[in-house]
Design an enzyme around this catalytic site. Structure first.
Site, PDB file in Angstrom:
ATOM      1  N   ASP A 101       1.340   4.677   3.313  1.00 31.02           N
ATOM      2  CA  ASP A 101       2.775   4.496   3.046  1.00 31.02           C
ATOM      3  C   ASP A 101       3.074   4.746   1.561  1.00 31.02           C
ATOM      4  O   ASP A 101       3.978   5.521   1.208  1.00 31.02           O
ATOM      5  CB  ASP A 101       3.152   3.055   3.454  1.00 31.02           C
ATOM      6  CG  ASP A 101       4.647   2.828   3.578  1.00 31.02           C
ATOM      7  OD1 ASP A 101       5.413   3.789   3.379  1.00 31.02           O
ATOM      8  OD2 ASP A 101       5.043   1.682   3.870  1.00 31.02           O
TER       9      ASP A 101
ATOM     10  N   VAL B 216      -4.789  -1.933   6.168  1.00 22.02           N
ATOM     11  CA  VAL B 216      -4.527  -3.368   5.938  1.00 22.02           C
ATOM     12  C   VAL B 216      -4.134  -4.106   7.214  1.00 22.02           C
ATOM     13  O   VAL B 216      -4.303  -5.315   7.291  1.00 22.02           O
ATOM     14  CB  VAL B 216      -3.482  -3.639   4.831  1.00 22.02           C
ATOM     15  CG1 VAL B 216      -3.949  -3.103   3.497  1.00 22.02           C
ATOM     16  CG2 VAL B 216      -2.129  -3.099   5.174  1.00 22.02           C
TER      17      VAL B 216
ATOM     18  N   ASN C 144       5.950  -0.441   7.404  1.00 21.19           N
ATOM     19  CA  ASN C 144       6.124  -1.846   7.796  1.00 21.19           C
ATOM     20  C   ASN C 144       7.544  -2.028   8.331  1.00 21.19           C
ATOM     21  O   ASN C 144       8.392  -1.144   8.184  1.00 21.19           O
ATOM     22  CB  ASN C 144       5.831  -2.788   6.623  1.00 21.19           C
ATOM     23  CG  ASN C 144       6.632  -2.426   5.388  1.00 21.19           C
ATOM     24  OD1 ASN C 144       7.857  -2.453   5.395  1.00 21.19           O
ATOM     25  ND2 ASN C 144       5.937  -2.034   4.323  1.00 21.19           N
TER      26      ASN C 144
END
Ligand code: AR6
Length: 176
Positions: free
Chosen positions: A41, A127, A31
């Site tokens: 991540d 996501v 991000n």
């Protein structure tokens, strides 16, 4: 596992956990603030150990579509490239270009780091909600475009997909 050759470079699509890949560079779907998170991540930071997060904190920020690098801690790789995919917002917010930039900029950076092998996850396909089929086509086409456009020393580019849906989409994109 499926493989094609683009020039002298192997492009490989395989199912698996990217944290277990033995390659020069593992790419992370991060991000903007490089703060870690869930998905790939979280898995990469857990496997790498705390040194990677402290390097990420020093870098502090990465714009969407760009790429930065750290060392890879306990991963079986020399470096980790952190790139930030676009959040899917319906397709009218430059998402396609930004996702393509993630692959191109990561490959440019990998080449600067003298890598011969690199593994990518399906950037933005979790996501961040990018439609998987479209993301797969953008990934494969961007990699091919990079290989045709920029002189490089890469030998192998792997796309490591975590589930059947993503693997099948990338397989189809590779064979298209
Ligand atoms: N190996 C390979 N692929 C994986 C793994 C793994 N170990 N774990 C998950 N995936 P996501 P994004 C797949 O959500 O959409 C994070 O919180 C997963 O099935 O990880 O780019 C970041 O901090 C999916 O196909 O990344 C950002 O805030 C793909 O990796 C945000 O999520 C990407 O899913 C980035 O979202």
């Amino acid at each position: 596992m499926e493989k094609i050759k683009e020039g002298s470079v192997d492009i490989i699509v395989k199912k698996g956990d990217i944290t277990e890949e033995e390659v020069d560079i593992i790419v992370n779907a991060a991000n903007n603030r490089l703060l870690g998170g869930g998905g790939v991540d979280g898995a990469i930071h857990r496997a790498a150990g705390p040194s990677m997060m402290s390097e990420c904190r020093k870098i502090g920020y990465c714009p969407t579509g760009e790429a930065v690098y750290t060392t890879a801690g306990n991963l079986k790789a020399k470096y980790c490239i952190h790139t930030v995919g676009p959040i899917w917002q319906g397709g009218f917010k430059n998402e396609e270009k930004l996702l393509s930039n993630c692959y191109i900029n990561s490959l440019k950076l990998a080449n600067k780091l003298n890598a011969s092998s690199i593994a990518f996850p399906a950037i933005s396909c979790g996501v961040y909600g990018y439609p998987i089929e479209e993301a797969a086509n953008i990934a494969i086409n961007s990699i091919k475009k990079f290989l045709r456009t920029y002189p490089n020393n890469l030998k192998e580019i792997r796309l490591v997909l975590f589930n059947d849906t993503t693997y099948n989409a990338f397989y189809r994109a590779l064979k298209a």
